[in-house]
Write a protein that holds these residues in place. Structure first.
Motif, PDB file in Angstrom:
ATOM      1  N   VAL A   1       6.254  31.685 -41.193  1.00 40.02           N
ATOM      2  CA  VAL A   1       6.609  32.761 -40.381  1.00 40.02           C
ATOM      3  C   VAL A   1       7.424  32.129 -39.322  1.00 40.02           C
ATOM      4  O   VAL A   1       7.222  31.087 -38.968  1.00 40.02           O
ATOM      5  CB  VAL A   1       5.337  33.313 -39.567  1.00 40.02           C
ATOM      6  CG1 VAL A   1       5.838  34.312 -38.783  1.00 40.02           C
ATOM      7  CG2 VAL A   1       4.272  33.805 -40.564  1.00 40.02           C
TER       8      VAL A   1
ATOM      9  N   GLU B   1      10.397  43.109 -36.991  1.00 38.41           N
ATOM     10  CA  GLU B   1      10.272  42.261 -38.095  1.00 38.41           C
ATOM     11  C   GLU B   1      11.713  42.378 -38.886  1.00 38.41           C
ATOM     12  O   GLU B   1      12.247  43.311 -39.167  1.00 38.41           O
ATOM     13  CB  GLU B   1       9.092  42.213 -38.991  1.00 38.41           C
ATOM     14  CG  GLU B   1       9.001  41.484 -40.040  1.00 38.41           C
ATOM     15  CD  GLU B   1       7.595  42.031 -40.939  1.00 38.41           C
ATOM     16  OE1 GLU B   1       7.767  41.494 -42.156  1.00 38.41           O
ATOM     17  OE2 GLU B   1       6.929  42.310 -40.551  1.00 38.41           O
TER      18      GLU B   1
ATOM     19  N   TYR C   1       9.432  36.407 -42.607  1.00 39.33           N
ATOM     20  CA  TYR C   1       8.705  35.630 -43.419  1.00 39.33           C
ATOM     21  C   TYR C   1       9.562  35.040 -44.511  1.00 39.33           C
ATOM     22  O   TYR C   1      10.476  35.872 -44.934  1.00 39.33           O
ATOM     23  CB  TYR C   1       7.525  36.396 -44.249  1.00 39.33           C
ATOM     24  CG  TYR C   1       6.310  36.894 -43.346  1.00 39.33           C
ATOM     25  CD1 TYR C   1       5.022  36.206 -43.241  1.00 39.33           C
ATOM     26  CD2 TYR C   1       6.652  38.144 -42.549  1.00 39.33           C
ATOM     27  CE1 TYR C   1       4.394  36.746 -42.637  1.00 39.33           C
ATOM     28  CE2 TYR C   1       5.489  38.709 -41.810  1.00 39.33           C
ATOM     29  CZ  TYR C   1       4.490  37.933 -41.758  1.00 39.33           C
ATOM     30  OH  TYR C   1       3.366  38.404 -41.189  1.00 39.33           O
TER      31      TYR C   1
ATOM     32  N   ASP D   1       2.194  28.375 -38.143  1.00 41.14           N
ATOM     33  CA  ASP D   1       2.326  29.798 -38.627  1.00 41.14           C
ATOM     34  C   ASP D   1       2.959  29.700 -39.986  1.00 41.14           C
ATOM     35  O   ASP D   1       3.979  29.885 -40.318  1.00 41.14           O
ATOM     36  CB  ASP D   1       3.946  29.982 -37.395  1.00 41.14           C
ATOM     37  CG  ASP D   1       3.482  31.614 -37.114  1.00 41.14           C
ATOM     38  OD1 ASP D   1       2.401  32.233 -37.046  1.00 41.14           O
ATOM     39  OD2 ASP D   1       4.287  32.061 -36.228  1.00 41.14           O
TER      40      ASP D   1
END
Length: 281
Positions: free
Chosen positions: A121, A212, A250, A273
């Motif tokens: 992440v 995101e 991601y 993360d």
């Protein structure tokens, strides 16, 4: 310690309660988006669920296992009991540890699963200034239209042909995602050259403060033209315009070109993360 699976309303309450407890403790949701959508639209059809009272659950589907125990209920044998049921035998199985928990590593080793993938992440505050967007000549970057569906699916299949999750997206999967509360056609940015799509950047707004970089897909025929960075930047401008404070994404840890692009745009990764996939062949 395992308990029989109750009627649907009850098992959903248990699963949702464990998920909420994990998130409230500052951990990632133990179910990824694919598992969430599957439960929402198909329930336990084709899946197997194990419960330990209301403390934890294990969910298996097509050889993939999701296992979680509420933080306050850990170190009481719930994880051990669930793993023994879900990983029984010696057949192939995969499992994700969302957050790279040491306990998950121990359970994986005990049941013969090896660490095979790391998903990073990366995060970027929108307070960092963004470069000006410069779109290549002959290309238009715009929001999604209903007539783009076939092209988005084509580009996605080509771009992620070797990706075990994203590359299998079909029309039903696309429709399911477009049925989610966060869906916004303006947030699915496509690069259109007049003869079709060269790529797309699907953004997601989780809430008022978080956005995101959901999926960036480039047609292999258009690789090497810088469209990945252009579309990523276009999406970041879009999310900043919505007023979010932070954007996450991601990325596979070994995808060096993508990590380089994202780092150059101000994204950073913290070791904590990290999501880890374990597999037993």
């Amino acid at each position: 310690m395992l308990t029989p699976v109750p009627p649907e309303s009850s098992w959903r309450s248990v699963v949702d309660g464990v998920r909420r407890a994990c998130v409230a403790a500052g951990e990632p949701d133990p179910l990824d988006e694919a598992a969430q959508l599957r439960l929402t639209h198909h329930g336990l059809d084709g899946s197997t669920l194990w419960l330990t009272d209301e403390a934890g659950f294990a969910l298996a589907h097509d050889g993939a296992v999701d296992l979680a125990v509420a933080p306050d209920e850990r170190r009481s044998g719930h994880g051990t009991a669930l793993a023994e049921a879900a990983f029984a035998g010696s057949g192939p199985v995969t499992a994700w540890s969302h957050g790279d928990h040491p306990a998950a590593a121990r359970l994986a080793e005990r049941h013969g699963l090896a660490r095979v993938r790391e998903l990073w992440v990366m995060r970027r505050p929108t307070s960092l200034p963004l470069p000006e967007l410069q779109v290549p000549e002959g290309v238009t970057v715009r929001g999604y239209r209903s007539e783009d569906e076939a092209e988005v699916l084509r580009v996605n299949a080509a771009a992620f042909a070797h990706h075990p999750e994203q590359g299998s997206m079909d029309a039903d999967d696309l429709a399911a995602r477009m049925g989610e509360p966060w869906w916004d056609p303006a947030g699915l940015l496509v690069a259109d050259d007049g003869d079709g799509l060269r790529g797309f950047h699907w953004t997601k707004q989780h809430d008022a403060s978080l956005g995101e970089v959901y999926v960036v897909g480039i047609d292999p025929a258009a690789q090497g033209q810088g469209l990945g960075k252009v579309l990523t930047l276009a999406g970041l401008h879009h999310l900043a315009g919505l007023g979010v404070d932070e954007v996450l994404l991601y990325v596979e840890s070994d995808n060096t070109p993508a990590v380089r692009v994202y780092s150059g745009l101000g994204f950073e990764h913290a070791a904590s993360d990290t999501h880890v996939q374990y597999r037993r062949d």
